[in-house]
Design a protein around this motif. Structure first.
Motif, PDB file in Angstrom:
ATOM      1  N   CYS A   1     -57.375 -63.919 -46.075  1.00  0.00           N
ATOM      2  CA  CYS A   1     -58.075 -64.601 -47.277  1.00  0.00           C
ATOM      3  C   CYS A   1     -58.428 -63.406 -48.144  1.00  0.00           C
ATOM      4  N   LEU A   2     -58.082 -61.687 -47.345  1.00  0.00           N
ATOM      5  CA  LEU A   2     -58.229 -60.694 -48.419  1.00  0.00           C
ATOM      6  C   LEU A   2     -56.786 -60.219 -48.909  1.00  0.00           C
ATOM      7  N   ASP A   3     -55.803 -60.513 -48.289  1.00  0.00           N
ATOM      8  CA  ASP A   3     -54.367 -61.251 -48.975  1.00  0.00           C
ATOM      9  C   ASP A   3     -53.868 -61.617 -49.641  1.00  0.00           C
ATOM     10  N   GLN A   4     -54.718 -62.768 -50.189  1.00  0.00           N
ATOM     11  CA  GLN A   4     -54.545 -63.577 -50.767  1.00  0.00           C
ATOM     12  C   GLN A   4     -55.361 -63.145 -51.946  1.00  0.00           C
ATOM     13  N   ILE A   5     -56.226 -62.660 -51.945  1.00  0.00           N
ATOM     14  CA  ILE A   5     -57.539 -62.219 -52.994  1.00  0.00           C
ATOM     15  C   ILE A   5     -56.872 -60.918 -53.773  1.00  0.00           C
ATOM     16  N   ALA A   6     -56.369 -59.652 -52.927  1.00  0.00           N
ATOM     17  CA  ALA A   6     -56.273 -58.745 -53.549  1.00  0.00           C
ATOM     18  C   ALA A   6     -54.356 -58.697 -54.266  1.00  0.00           C
ATOM     19  N   ARG A   7     -54.078 -59.532 -53.548  1.00  0.00           N
ATOM     20  CA  ARG A   7     -52.389 -59.859 -54.283  1.00  0.00           C
ATOM     21  C   ARG A   7     -52.795 -60.528 -56.030  1.00  0.00           C
ATOM     22  N   ASN A   8     -53.284 -61.611 -55.716  1.00  0.00           N
ATOM     23  CA  ASN A   8     -53.414 -62.230 -57.031  1.00  0.00           C
ATOM     24  C   ASN A   8     -54.561 -60.878 -57.848  1.00  0.00           C
ATOM     25  N   ALA A   9     -55.056 -60.128 -57.364  1.00  0.00           N
ATOM     26  CA  ALA A   9     -55.853 -59.637 -58.321  1.00  0.00           C
ATOM     27  C   ALA A   9     -54.416 -58.378 -58.691  1.00  0.00           C
ATOM     28  N   SER A  10     -53.944 -58.097 -57.694  1.00  0.00           N
ATOM     29  CA  SER A  10     -53.203 -56.896 -58.257  1.00  0.00           C
ATOM     30  C   SER A  10     -52.035 -57.100 -59.449  1.00  0.00           C
ATOM     31  N   VAL A  11     -51.842 -58.851 -59.822  1.00  0.00           N
ATOM     32  CA  VAL A  11     -50.526 -59.086 -60.533  1.00  0.00           C
ATOM     33  C   VAL A  11     -52.007 -59.399 -61.836  1.00  0.00           C
ATOM     34  N   LEU A  12     -53.328 -59.959 -61.301  1.00  0.00           N
ATOM     35  CA  LEU A  12     -53.528 -59.911 -63.051  1.00  0.00           C
ATOM     36  C   LEU A  12     -54.321 -58.608 -63.153  1.00  0.00           C
ATOM     37  N   ALA A  13     -54.877 -57.638 -62.864  1.00  0.00           N
ATOM     38  CA  ALA A  13     -54.026 -56.169 -62.745  1.00  0.00           C
ATOM     39  C   ALA A  13     -53.078 -55.588 -63.336  1.00  0.00           C
ATOM     40  N   GLU A  14     -51.963 -56.406 -63.449  1.00  0.00           N
ATOM     41  CA  GLU A  14     -50.777 -55.597 -63.804  1.00  0.00           C
ATOM     42  C   GLU A  14     -50.122 -54.513 -63.301  1.00  0.00           C
ATOM     43  N   VAL A  15     -50.739 -54.335 -61.753  1.00  0.00           N
ATOM     44  CA  VAL A  15     -49.607 -53.568 -61.364  1.00  0.00           C
ATOM     45  C   VAL A  15     -48.530 -53.352 -61.917  1.00  0.00           C
ATOM     46  N   ASP A  16     -46.987 -53.919 -62.024  1.00  0.00           N
ATOM     47  CA  ASP A  16     -46.133 -54.611 -62.368  1.00  0.00           C
ATOM     48  C   ASP A  16     -45.728 -54.466 -63.250  1.00  0.00           C
ATOM     49  N   THR A  17     -46.616 -54.927 -64.804  1.00  0.00           N
ATOM     50  CA  THR A  17     -46.084 -55.167 -65.983  1.00  0.00           C
ATOM     51  C   THR A  17     -47.341 -54.558 -66.817  1.00  0.00           C
ATOM     52  N   GLU A  18     -47.499 -53.494 -66.766  1.00  0.00           N
ATOM     53  CA  GLU A  18     -49.179 -53.073 -67.374  1.00  0.00           C
ATOM     54  C   GLU A  18     -47.296 -52.007 -68.391  1.00  0.00           C
ATOM     55  N   GLY A  19     -48.081 -52.710 -70.359  1.00  0.00           N
ATOM     56  CA  GLY A  19     -47.741 -52.103 -71.001  1.00  0.00           C
ATOM     57  C   GLY A  19     -46.298 -52.891 -71.741  1.00  0.00           C
ATOM     58  N   VAL A  20     -45.922 -53.764 -71.060  1.00  0.00           N
ATOM     59  CA  VAL A  20     -44.923 -54.539 -70.539  1.00  0.00           C
ATOM     60  C   VAL A  20     -45.149 -56.207 -71.277  1.00  0.00           C
ATOM     61  N   CYS A  21     -45.951 -56.703 -70.410  1.00  0.00           N
ATOM     62  CA  CYS A  21     -45.918 -58.027 -70.474  1.00  0.00           C
ATOM     63  C   CYS A  21     -47.511 -58.323 -69.218  1.00  0.00           C
ATOM     64  N   ARG A  22     -47.786 -59.925 -69.521  1.00  0.00           N
ATOM     65  CA  ARG A  22     -49.098 -59.698 -68.507  1.00  0.00           C
ATOM     66  C   ARG A  22     -48.346 -60.850 -67.266  1.00  0.00           C
ATOM     67  N   ALA A  23     -48.272 -60.988 -66.754  1.00  0.00           N
ATOM     68  CA  ALA A  23     -48.148 -61.728 -65.706  1.00  0.00           C
ATOM     69  C   ALA A  23     -49.513 -62.601 -65.787  1.00  0.00           C
ATOM     70  N   GLY A  24     -50.161 -62.141 -64.952  1.00  0.00           N
ATOM     71  CA  GLY A  24     -51.343 -62.726 -64.797  1.00  0.00           C
ATOM     72  C   GLY A  24     -52.054 -64.055 -65.538  1.00  0.00           C
ATOM     73  N   ASN A  25     -51.955 -64.739 -65.017  1.00  0.00           N
ATOM     74  CA  ASN A  25     -52.803 -66.252 -65.889  1.00  0.00           C
ATOM     75  C   ASN A  25     -53.682 -67.566 -64.949  1.00  0.00           C
ATOM     76  N   SER A  26     -53.942 -68.160 -65.773  1.00  0.00           N
ATOM     77  CA  SER A  26     -55.328 -69.078 -64.807  1.00  0.00           C
ATOM     78  C   SER A  26     -55.142 -69.155 -63.706  1.00  0.00           C
ATOM     79  N   GLU A  27     -53.691 -69.741 -62.972  1.00  0.00           N
ATOM     80  CA  GLU A  27     -53.202 -69.594 -61.408  1.00  0.00           C
ATOM     81  C   GLU A  27     -54.252 -69.214 -60.926  1.00  0.00           C
ATOM     82  N   HIS A  28     -53.412 -67.772 -61.171  1.00  0.00           N
ATOM     83  CA  HIS A  28     -53.749 -66.103 -60.383  1.00  0.00           C
ATOM     84  C   HIS A  28     -54.968 -66.378 -60.242  1.00  0.00           C
ATOM     85  N   VAL A  29     -56.022 -66.835 -61.054  1.00  0.00           N
ATOM     86  CA  VAL A  29     -56.830 -66.367 -61.536  1.00  0.00           C
ATOM     87  C   VAL A  29     -58.416 -67.279 -60.106  1.00  0.00           C
ATOM     88  N   HIS A  30     -57.704 -68.735 -60.796  1.00  0.00           N
ATOM     89  CA  HIS A  30     -57.609 -70.152 -59.127  1.00  0.00           C
ATOM     90  C   HIS A  30     -57.100 -69.645 -57.832  1.00  0.00           C
TER      91      HIS A  30
END
Length: 556
Positions: free
Chosen positions: A246-275
């Motif tokens: 469960c923690l892995d599912q939470i943290a991986r979606n959170a890391s995309v929303l927090a733009e770990v890979d994409t900060e300053g370039v684009c926003r990869a996180g979307n509503s499905e990551h929140v869901h």
């Protein structure tokens, strides 16, 4: 050998402050250039093995890594090499020999990392921790990802040392938990590079759409994954495995929303990551209820913070449902266009996911999940501990028992002591516990569901939550239950959940549009359409619950 480490991403805004604090004490600086190898079919990655050659200053080291006993533990085998020459013979006689000997493809370079590392050691009351601040590039073909992460590796002492230190740095510098290793990120980037090469070789008319699809897959939301429980596990061991998933599912979606890979370039996180993040939290909450009474109590702080963060993400999710599901359906039905929808939630999902409060909760949750406590036995003479809600388990027989009634004889007053015998493991005990509790949950859901049309709104909402809890509980226990019966039952329960989910979304939309009728009479169209659809769904829910109540039991 094994190592225990925790890795946190350093956001762009805090890199200068992390660098300053690292340099407040003596640090070592080293340049690291690593090359990672795998077969064209990713046989090592699929086996969760990573092999690299790394130049550390003037020296070369060959390293094999694979997961260890828990989330923060890695098995690591290091061998000095005279140069950039990969030598698999060094693993002869090791546990990894069979996996490497079974490789069908030829090993080749898949991706590289080029990193500047700052090293510093910190002593705490719980132990000594080595901090490694890595900045640089991860490269696969023509693609690159930034590396900006702070690793906390336990040198000596207890794992609590890395968590207590990581929490302090996380609060000072806004660090973000990223469960992915460099090798996992590199393997994913190499797969993307290969897909893009295939796209570029295709027809020009479809090229851009296929490129966009391939890139979107790279940051795809992390859905729930199966959990395999072993029959001989204790309840705390089973809970730890479920919590880790469960923690892995939470943290991986959170890391995309927090733009770990994409900060300053684009926003990869979307509503499905929140869901999917909220699904992970719901699953965890369901697991805590499923194992309630068989493991130690969950700290109140974890529960309180979970409710708060779940609600905050929920405000974003509700807005997404209105904009992406309800409004388009109304437009297709012919509703006149309304002015812009209501304002966005007070705090957006990106800010919550990367925020210090939520990330602190993730660290606390990770530490708890590594050592789930057993349920406490009641002290002598004390009343039994609170039973789990809905539990129907039998208390174990006491190991020491007093026999005989009152007597004037001194000998008669001496208690007879039954010797303490080591409990023999019952391989079916975990299955029996879970099946018994899930059976009770099913009965409550089915009984309430047969009265669905008469239930008030609040009770319908509670029934929906109970249904979700049952569904997630089944997913955790499925490896211990009859697969055939469970498959049929899951289809029935899934249908119930789909109907209740749409009813819940429409109930939220009804409140939204009802509040807009005074200023926008067009909103009455929405209320009429929603009312008609709710009547249809109420009848469908009644049929779905009848099917569920009369379906074949999964627990036999």
């Amino acid at each position: 050998m094994s190592e225990q480490e925790l890795k946190l991403h350093v956001p762009m805004a805090f890199r200068a402050s992390v660098l300053r604090e690292m340099k407040q004490r003596e640090v070592a600086r080293v340049r690291l250039h690593a090359m990672y190898f795998d077969t064209p079919e990713r046989e090592l990655a699929r086996a969760r093995i990573a092999i690299r050659l790394r130049q550390e200053g003037a020296e070369w080291v060959q390293t094999l890594k694979m997961p260890g006993a828990d989330t923060i533990t890695r098995v690591e085998l290091n061998h000095p090499r005279p140069g950039p020459i990969l030598d698999l013979s060094v693993y002869a006689g090791t546990e990894q020999e069979a996996a490497l000997a079974a490789l069908k493809g030829e090993l080749g370079l898949r991706y590289e990392t080029d990193v500047q590392r700052l090293l510093r050691r910190v002593r705490t009351r719980q132990g000594t921790v080595e901090l490694a601040y890595d900045t640089g590039i991860l490269r696969a073909g023509a693609l690159e990802l930034p590396i900006s992460e702070l690793e906390f590796e336990l040198v000596s002492g207890r794992p609590a040392a890395i968590f207590s230190l990581a929490r302090k740095w996380q609060q000072r510098h806004g660090l973000v938990l990223d469960p992915r290793s460099k090798s996992e990120r590199g393997d994913a980037l190499a797969q993307l590079a290969r897909r893009l090469e295939d796209v570029d070789a295709g027809a020009e008319a479809e090229r851009e759409a296929r490129r966009a699809e391939a890139i979107a897959r790279f940051w795809a939301p992390r859905a729930a994954a199966p959990v395999r429980l072993e029959p001989g596990m204790s309840a705390p061991q089973a809970m730890a495995r479920v919590a880790a998933e469960c923690l892995d599912q939470i943290a991986r979606n959170a890391s995309v929303l927090a733009e770990v890979d994409t900060e300053g370039v684009c926003r990869a996180g979307n509503s499905e990551h929140v869901h999917q993040l909220r699904v992970g939290i719901r699953r965890l909450r369901s697991a805590w209820r499923l194992f309630d009474g068989w493991t130690g109590p969950v700290p109140a702080s974890l529960l309180d913070d979970m409710r708060r963060h779940f609600a905050a993400f929920g405000a974003n999710r509700d807005q997404d449902v209105l904009n992406e599901t309800i409004a388009p359906a109304l437009a297709r039905a012919g509703m006149p266009m309304l002015p812009a929808e209501s304002a966005a939630p007070q705090e957006d999902a990106r800010a919550i996911a990367g925020g210090k409060a939520f990330q602190s909760w993730l660290l606390n949750l990770l530490e708890w999940s590594l050592d789930v406590p057993a349920a406490e036995a009641p002290a002598s003479g004390a009343p039994p501990a609170r039973r789990a809600r809905g539990a129907d388990d039998h208390a174990p027989e006491p190991a020491i028992r007093l026999e005989g009634g009152p007597s004037s004889s001194a000998a008669a007053r001496v208690p007879a002591i039954i010797p303490l015998q080591a409990a023999q493991p019952d391989p079916a005990s975990l299955r029996k516990l879970l099946a018994r509790r899930l059976r009770r949950w099913h009965r409550k859901v089915a009984e309430a569901g047969l009265r669905f049309a008469e239930l008030p709104l609040a009770e319908r909402h509670e029934l929906r939550k109970r249904g979700k809890r049952l569904r997630y509980g089944l997913s955790f226990a499925e490896s211990l239950l009859p697969a055939g019966r469970l498959r049929d039952y899951r289809k029935l329960l899934s249908h119930v959940q789909d109907v209740l989910g749409e009813i819940n979304d429409l109930a939220l939309a009804r409140d939204h549009y009802a509040a807009r009728t005074a200023a926008h009479p067009e909103a009455w169209f929405a209320l009429g359409w929603i009312s008609a659809r709710l009547d249809e769904l109420t009848a469908e829910a009644r049929r779905a619950f009848q099917d569920l109540a009369h379906g074949k039991p999964f627990w036999k």
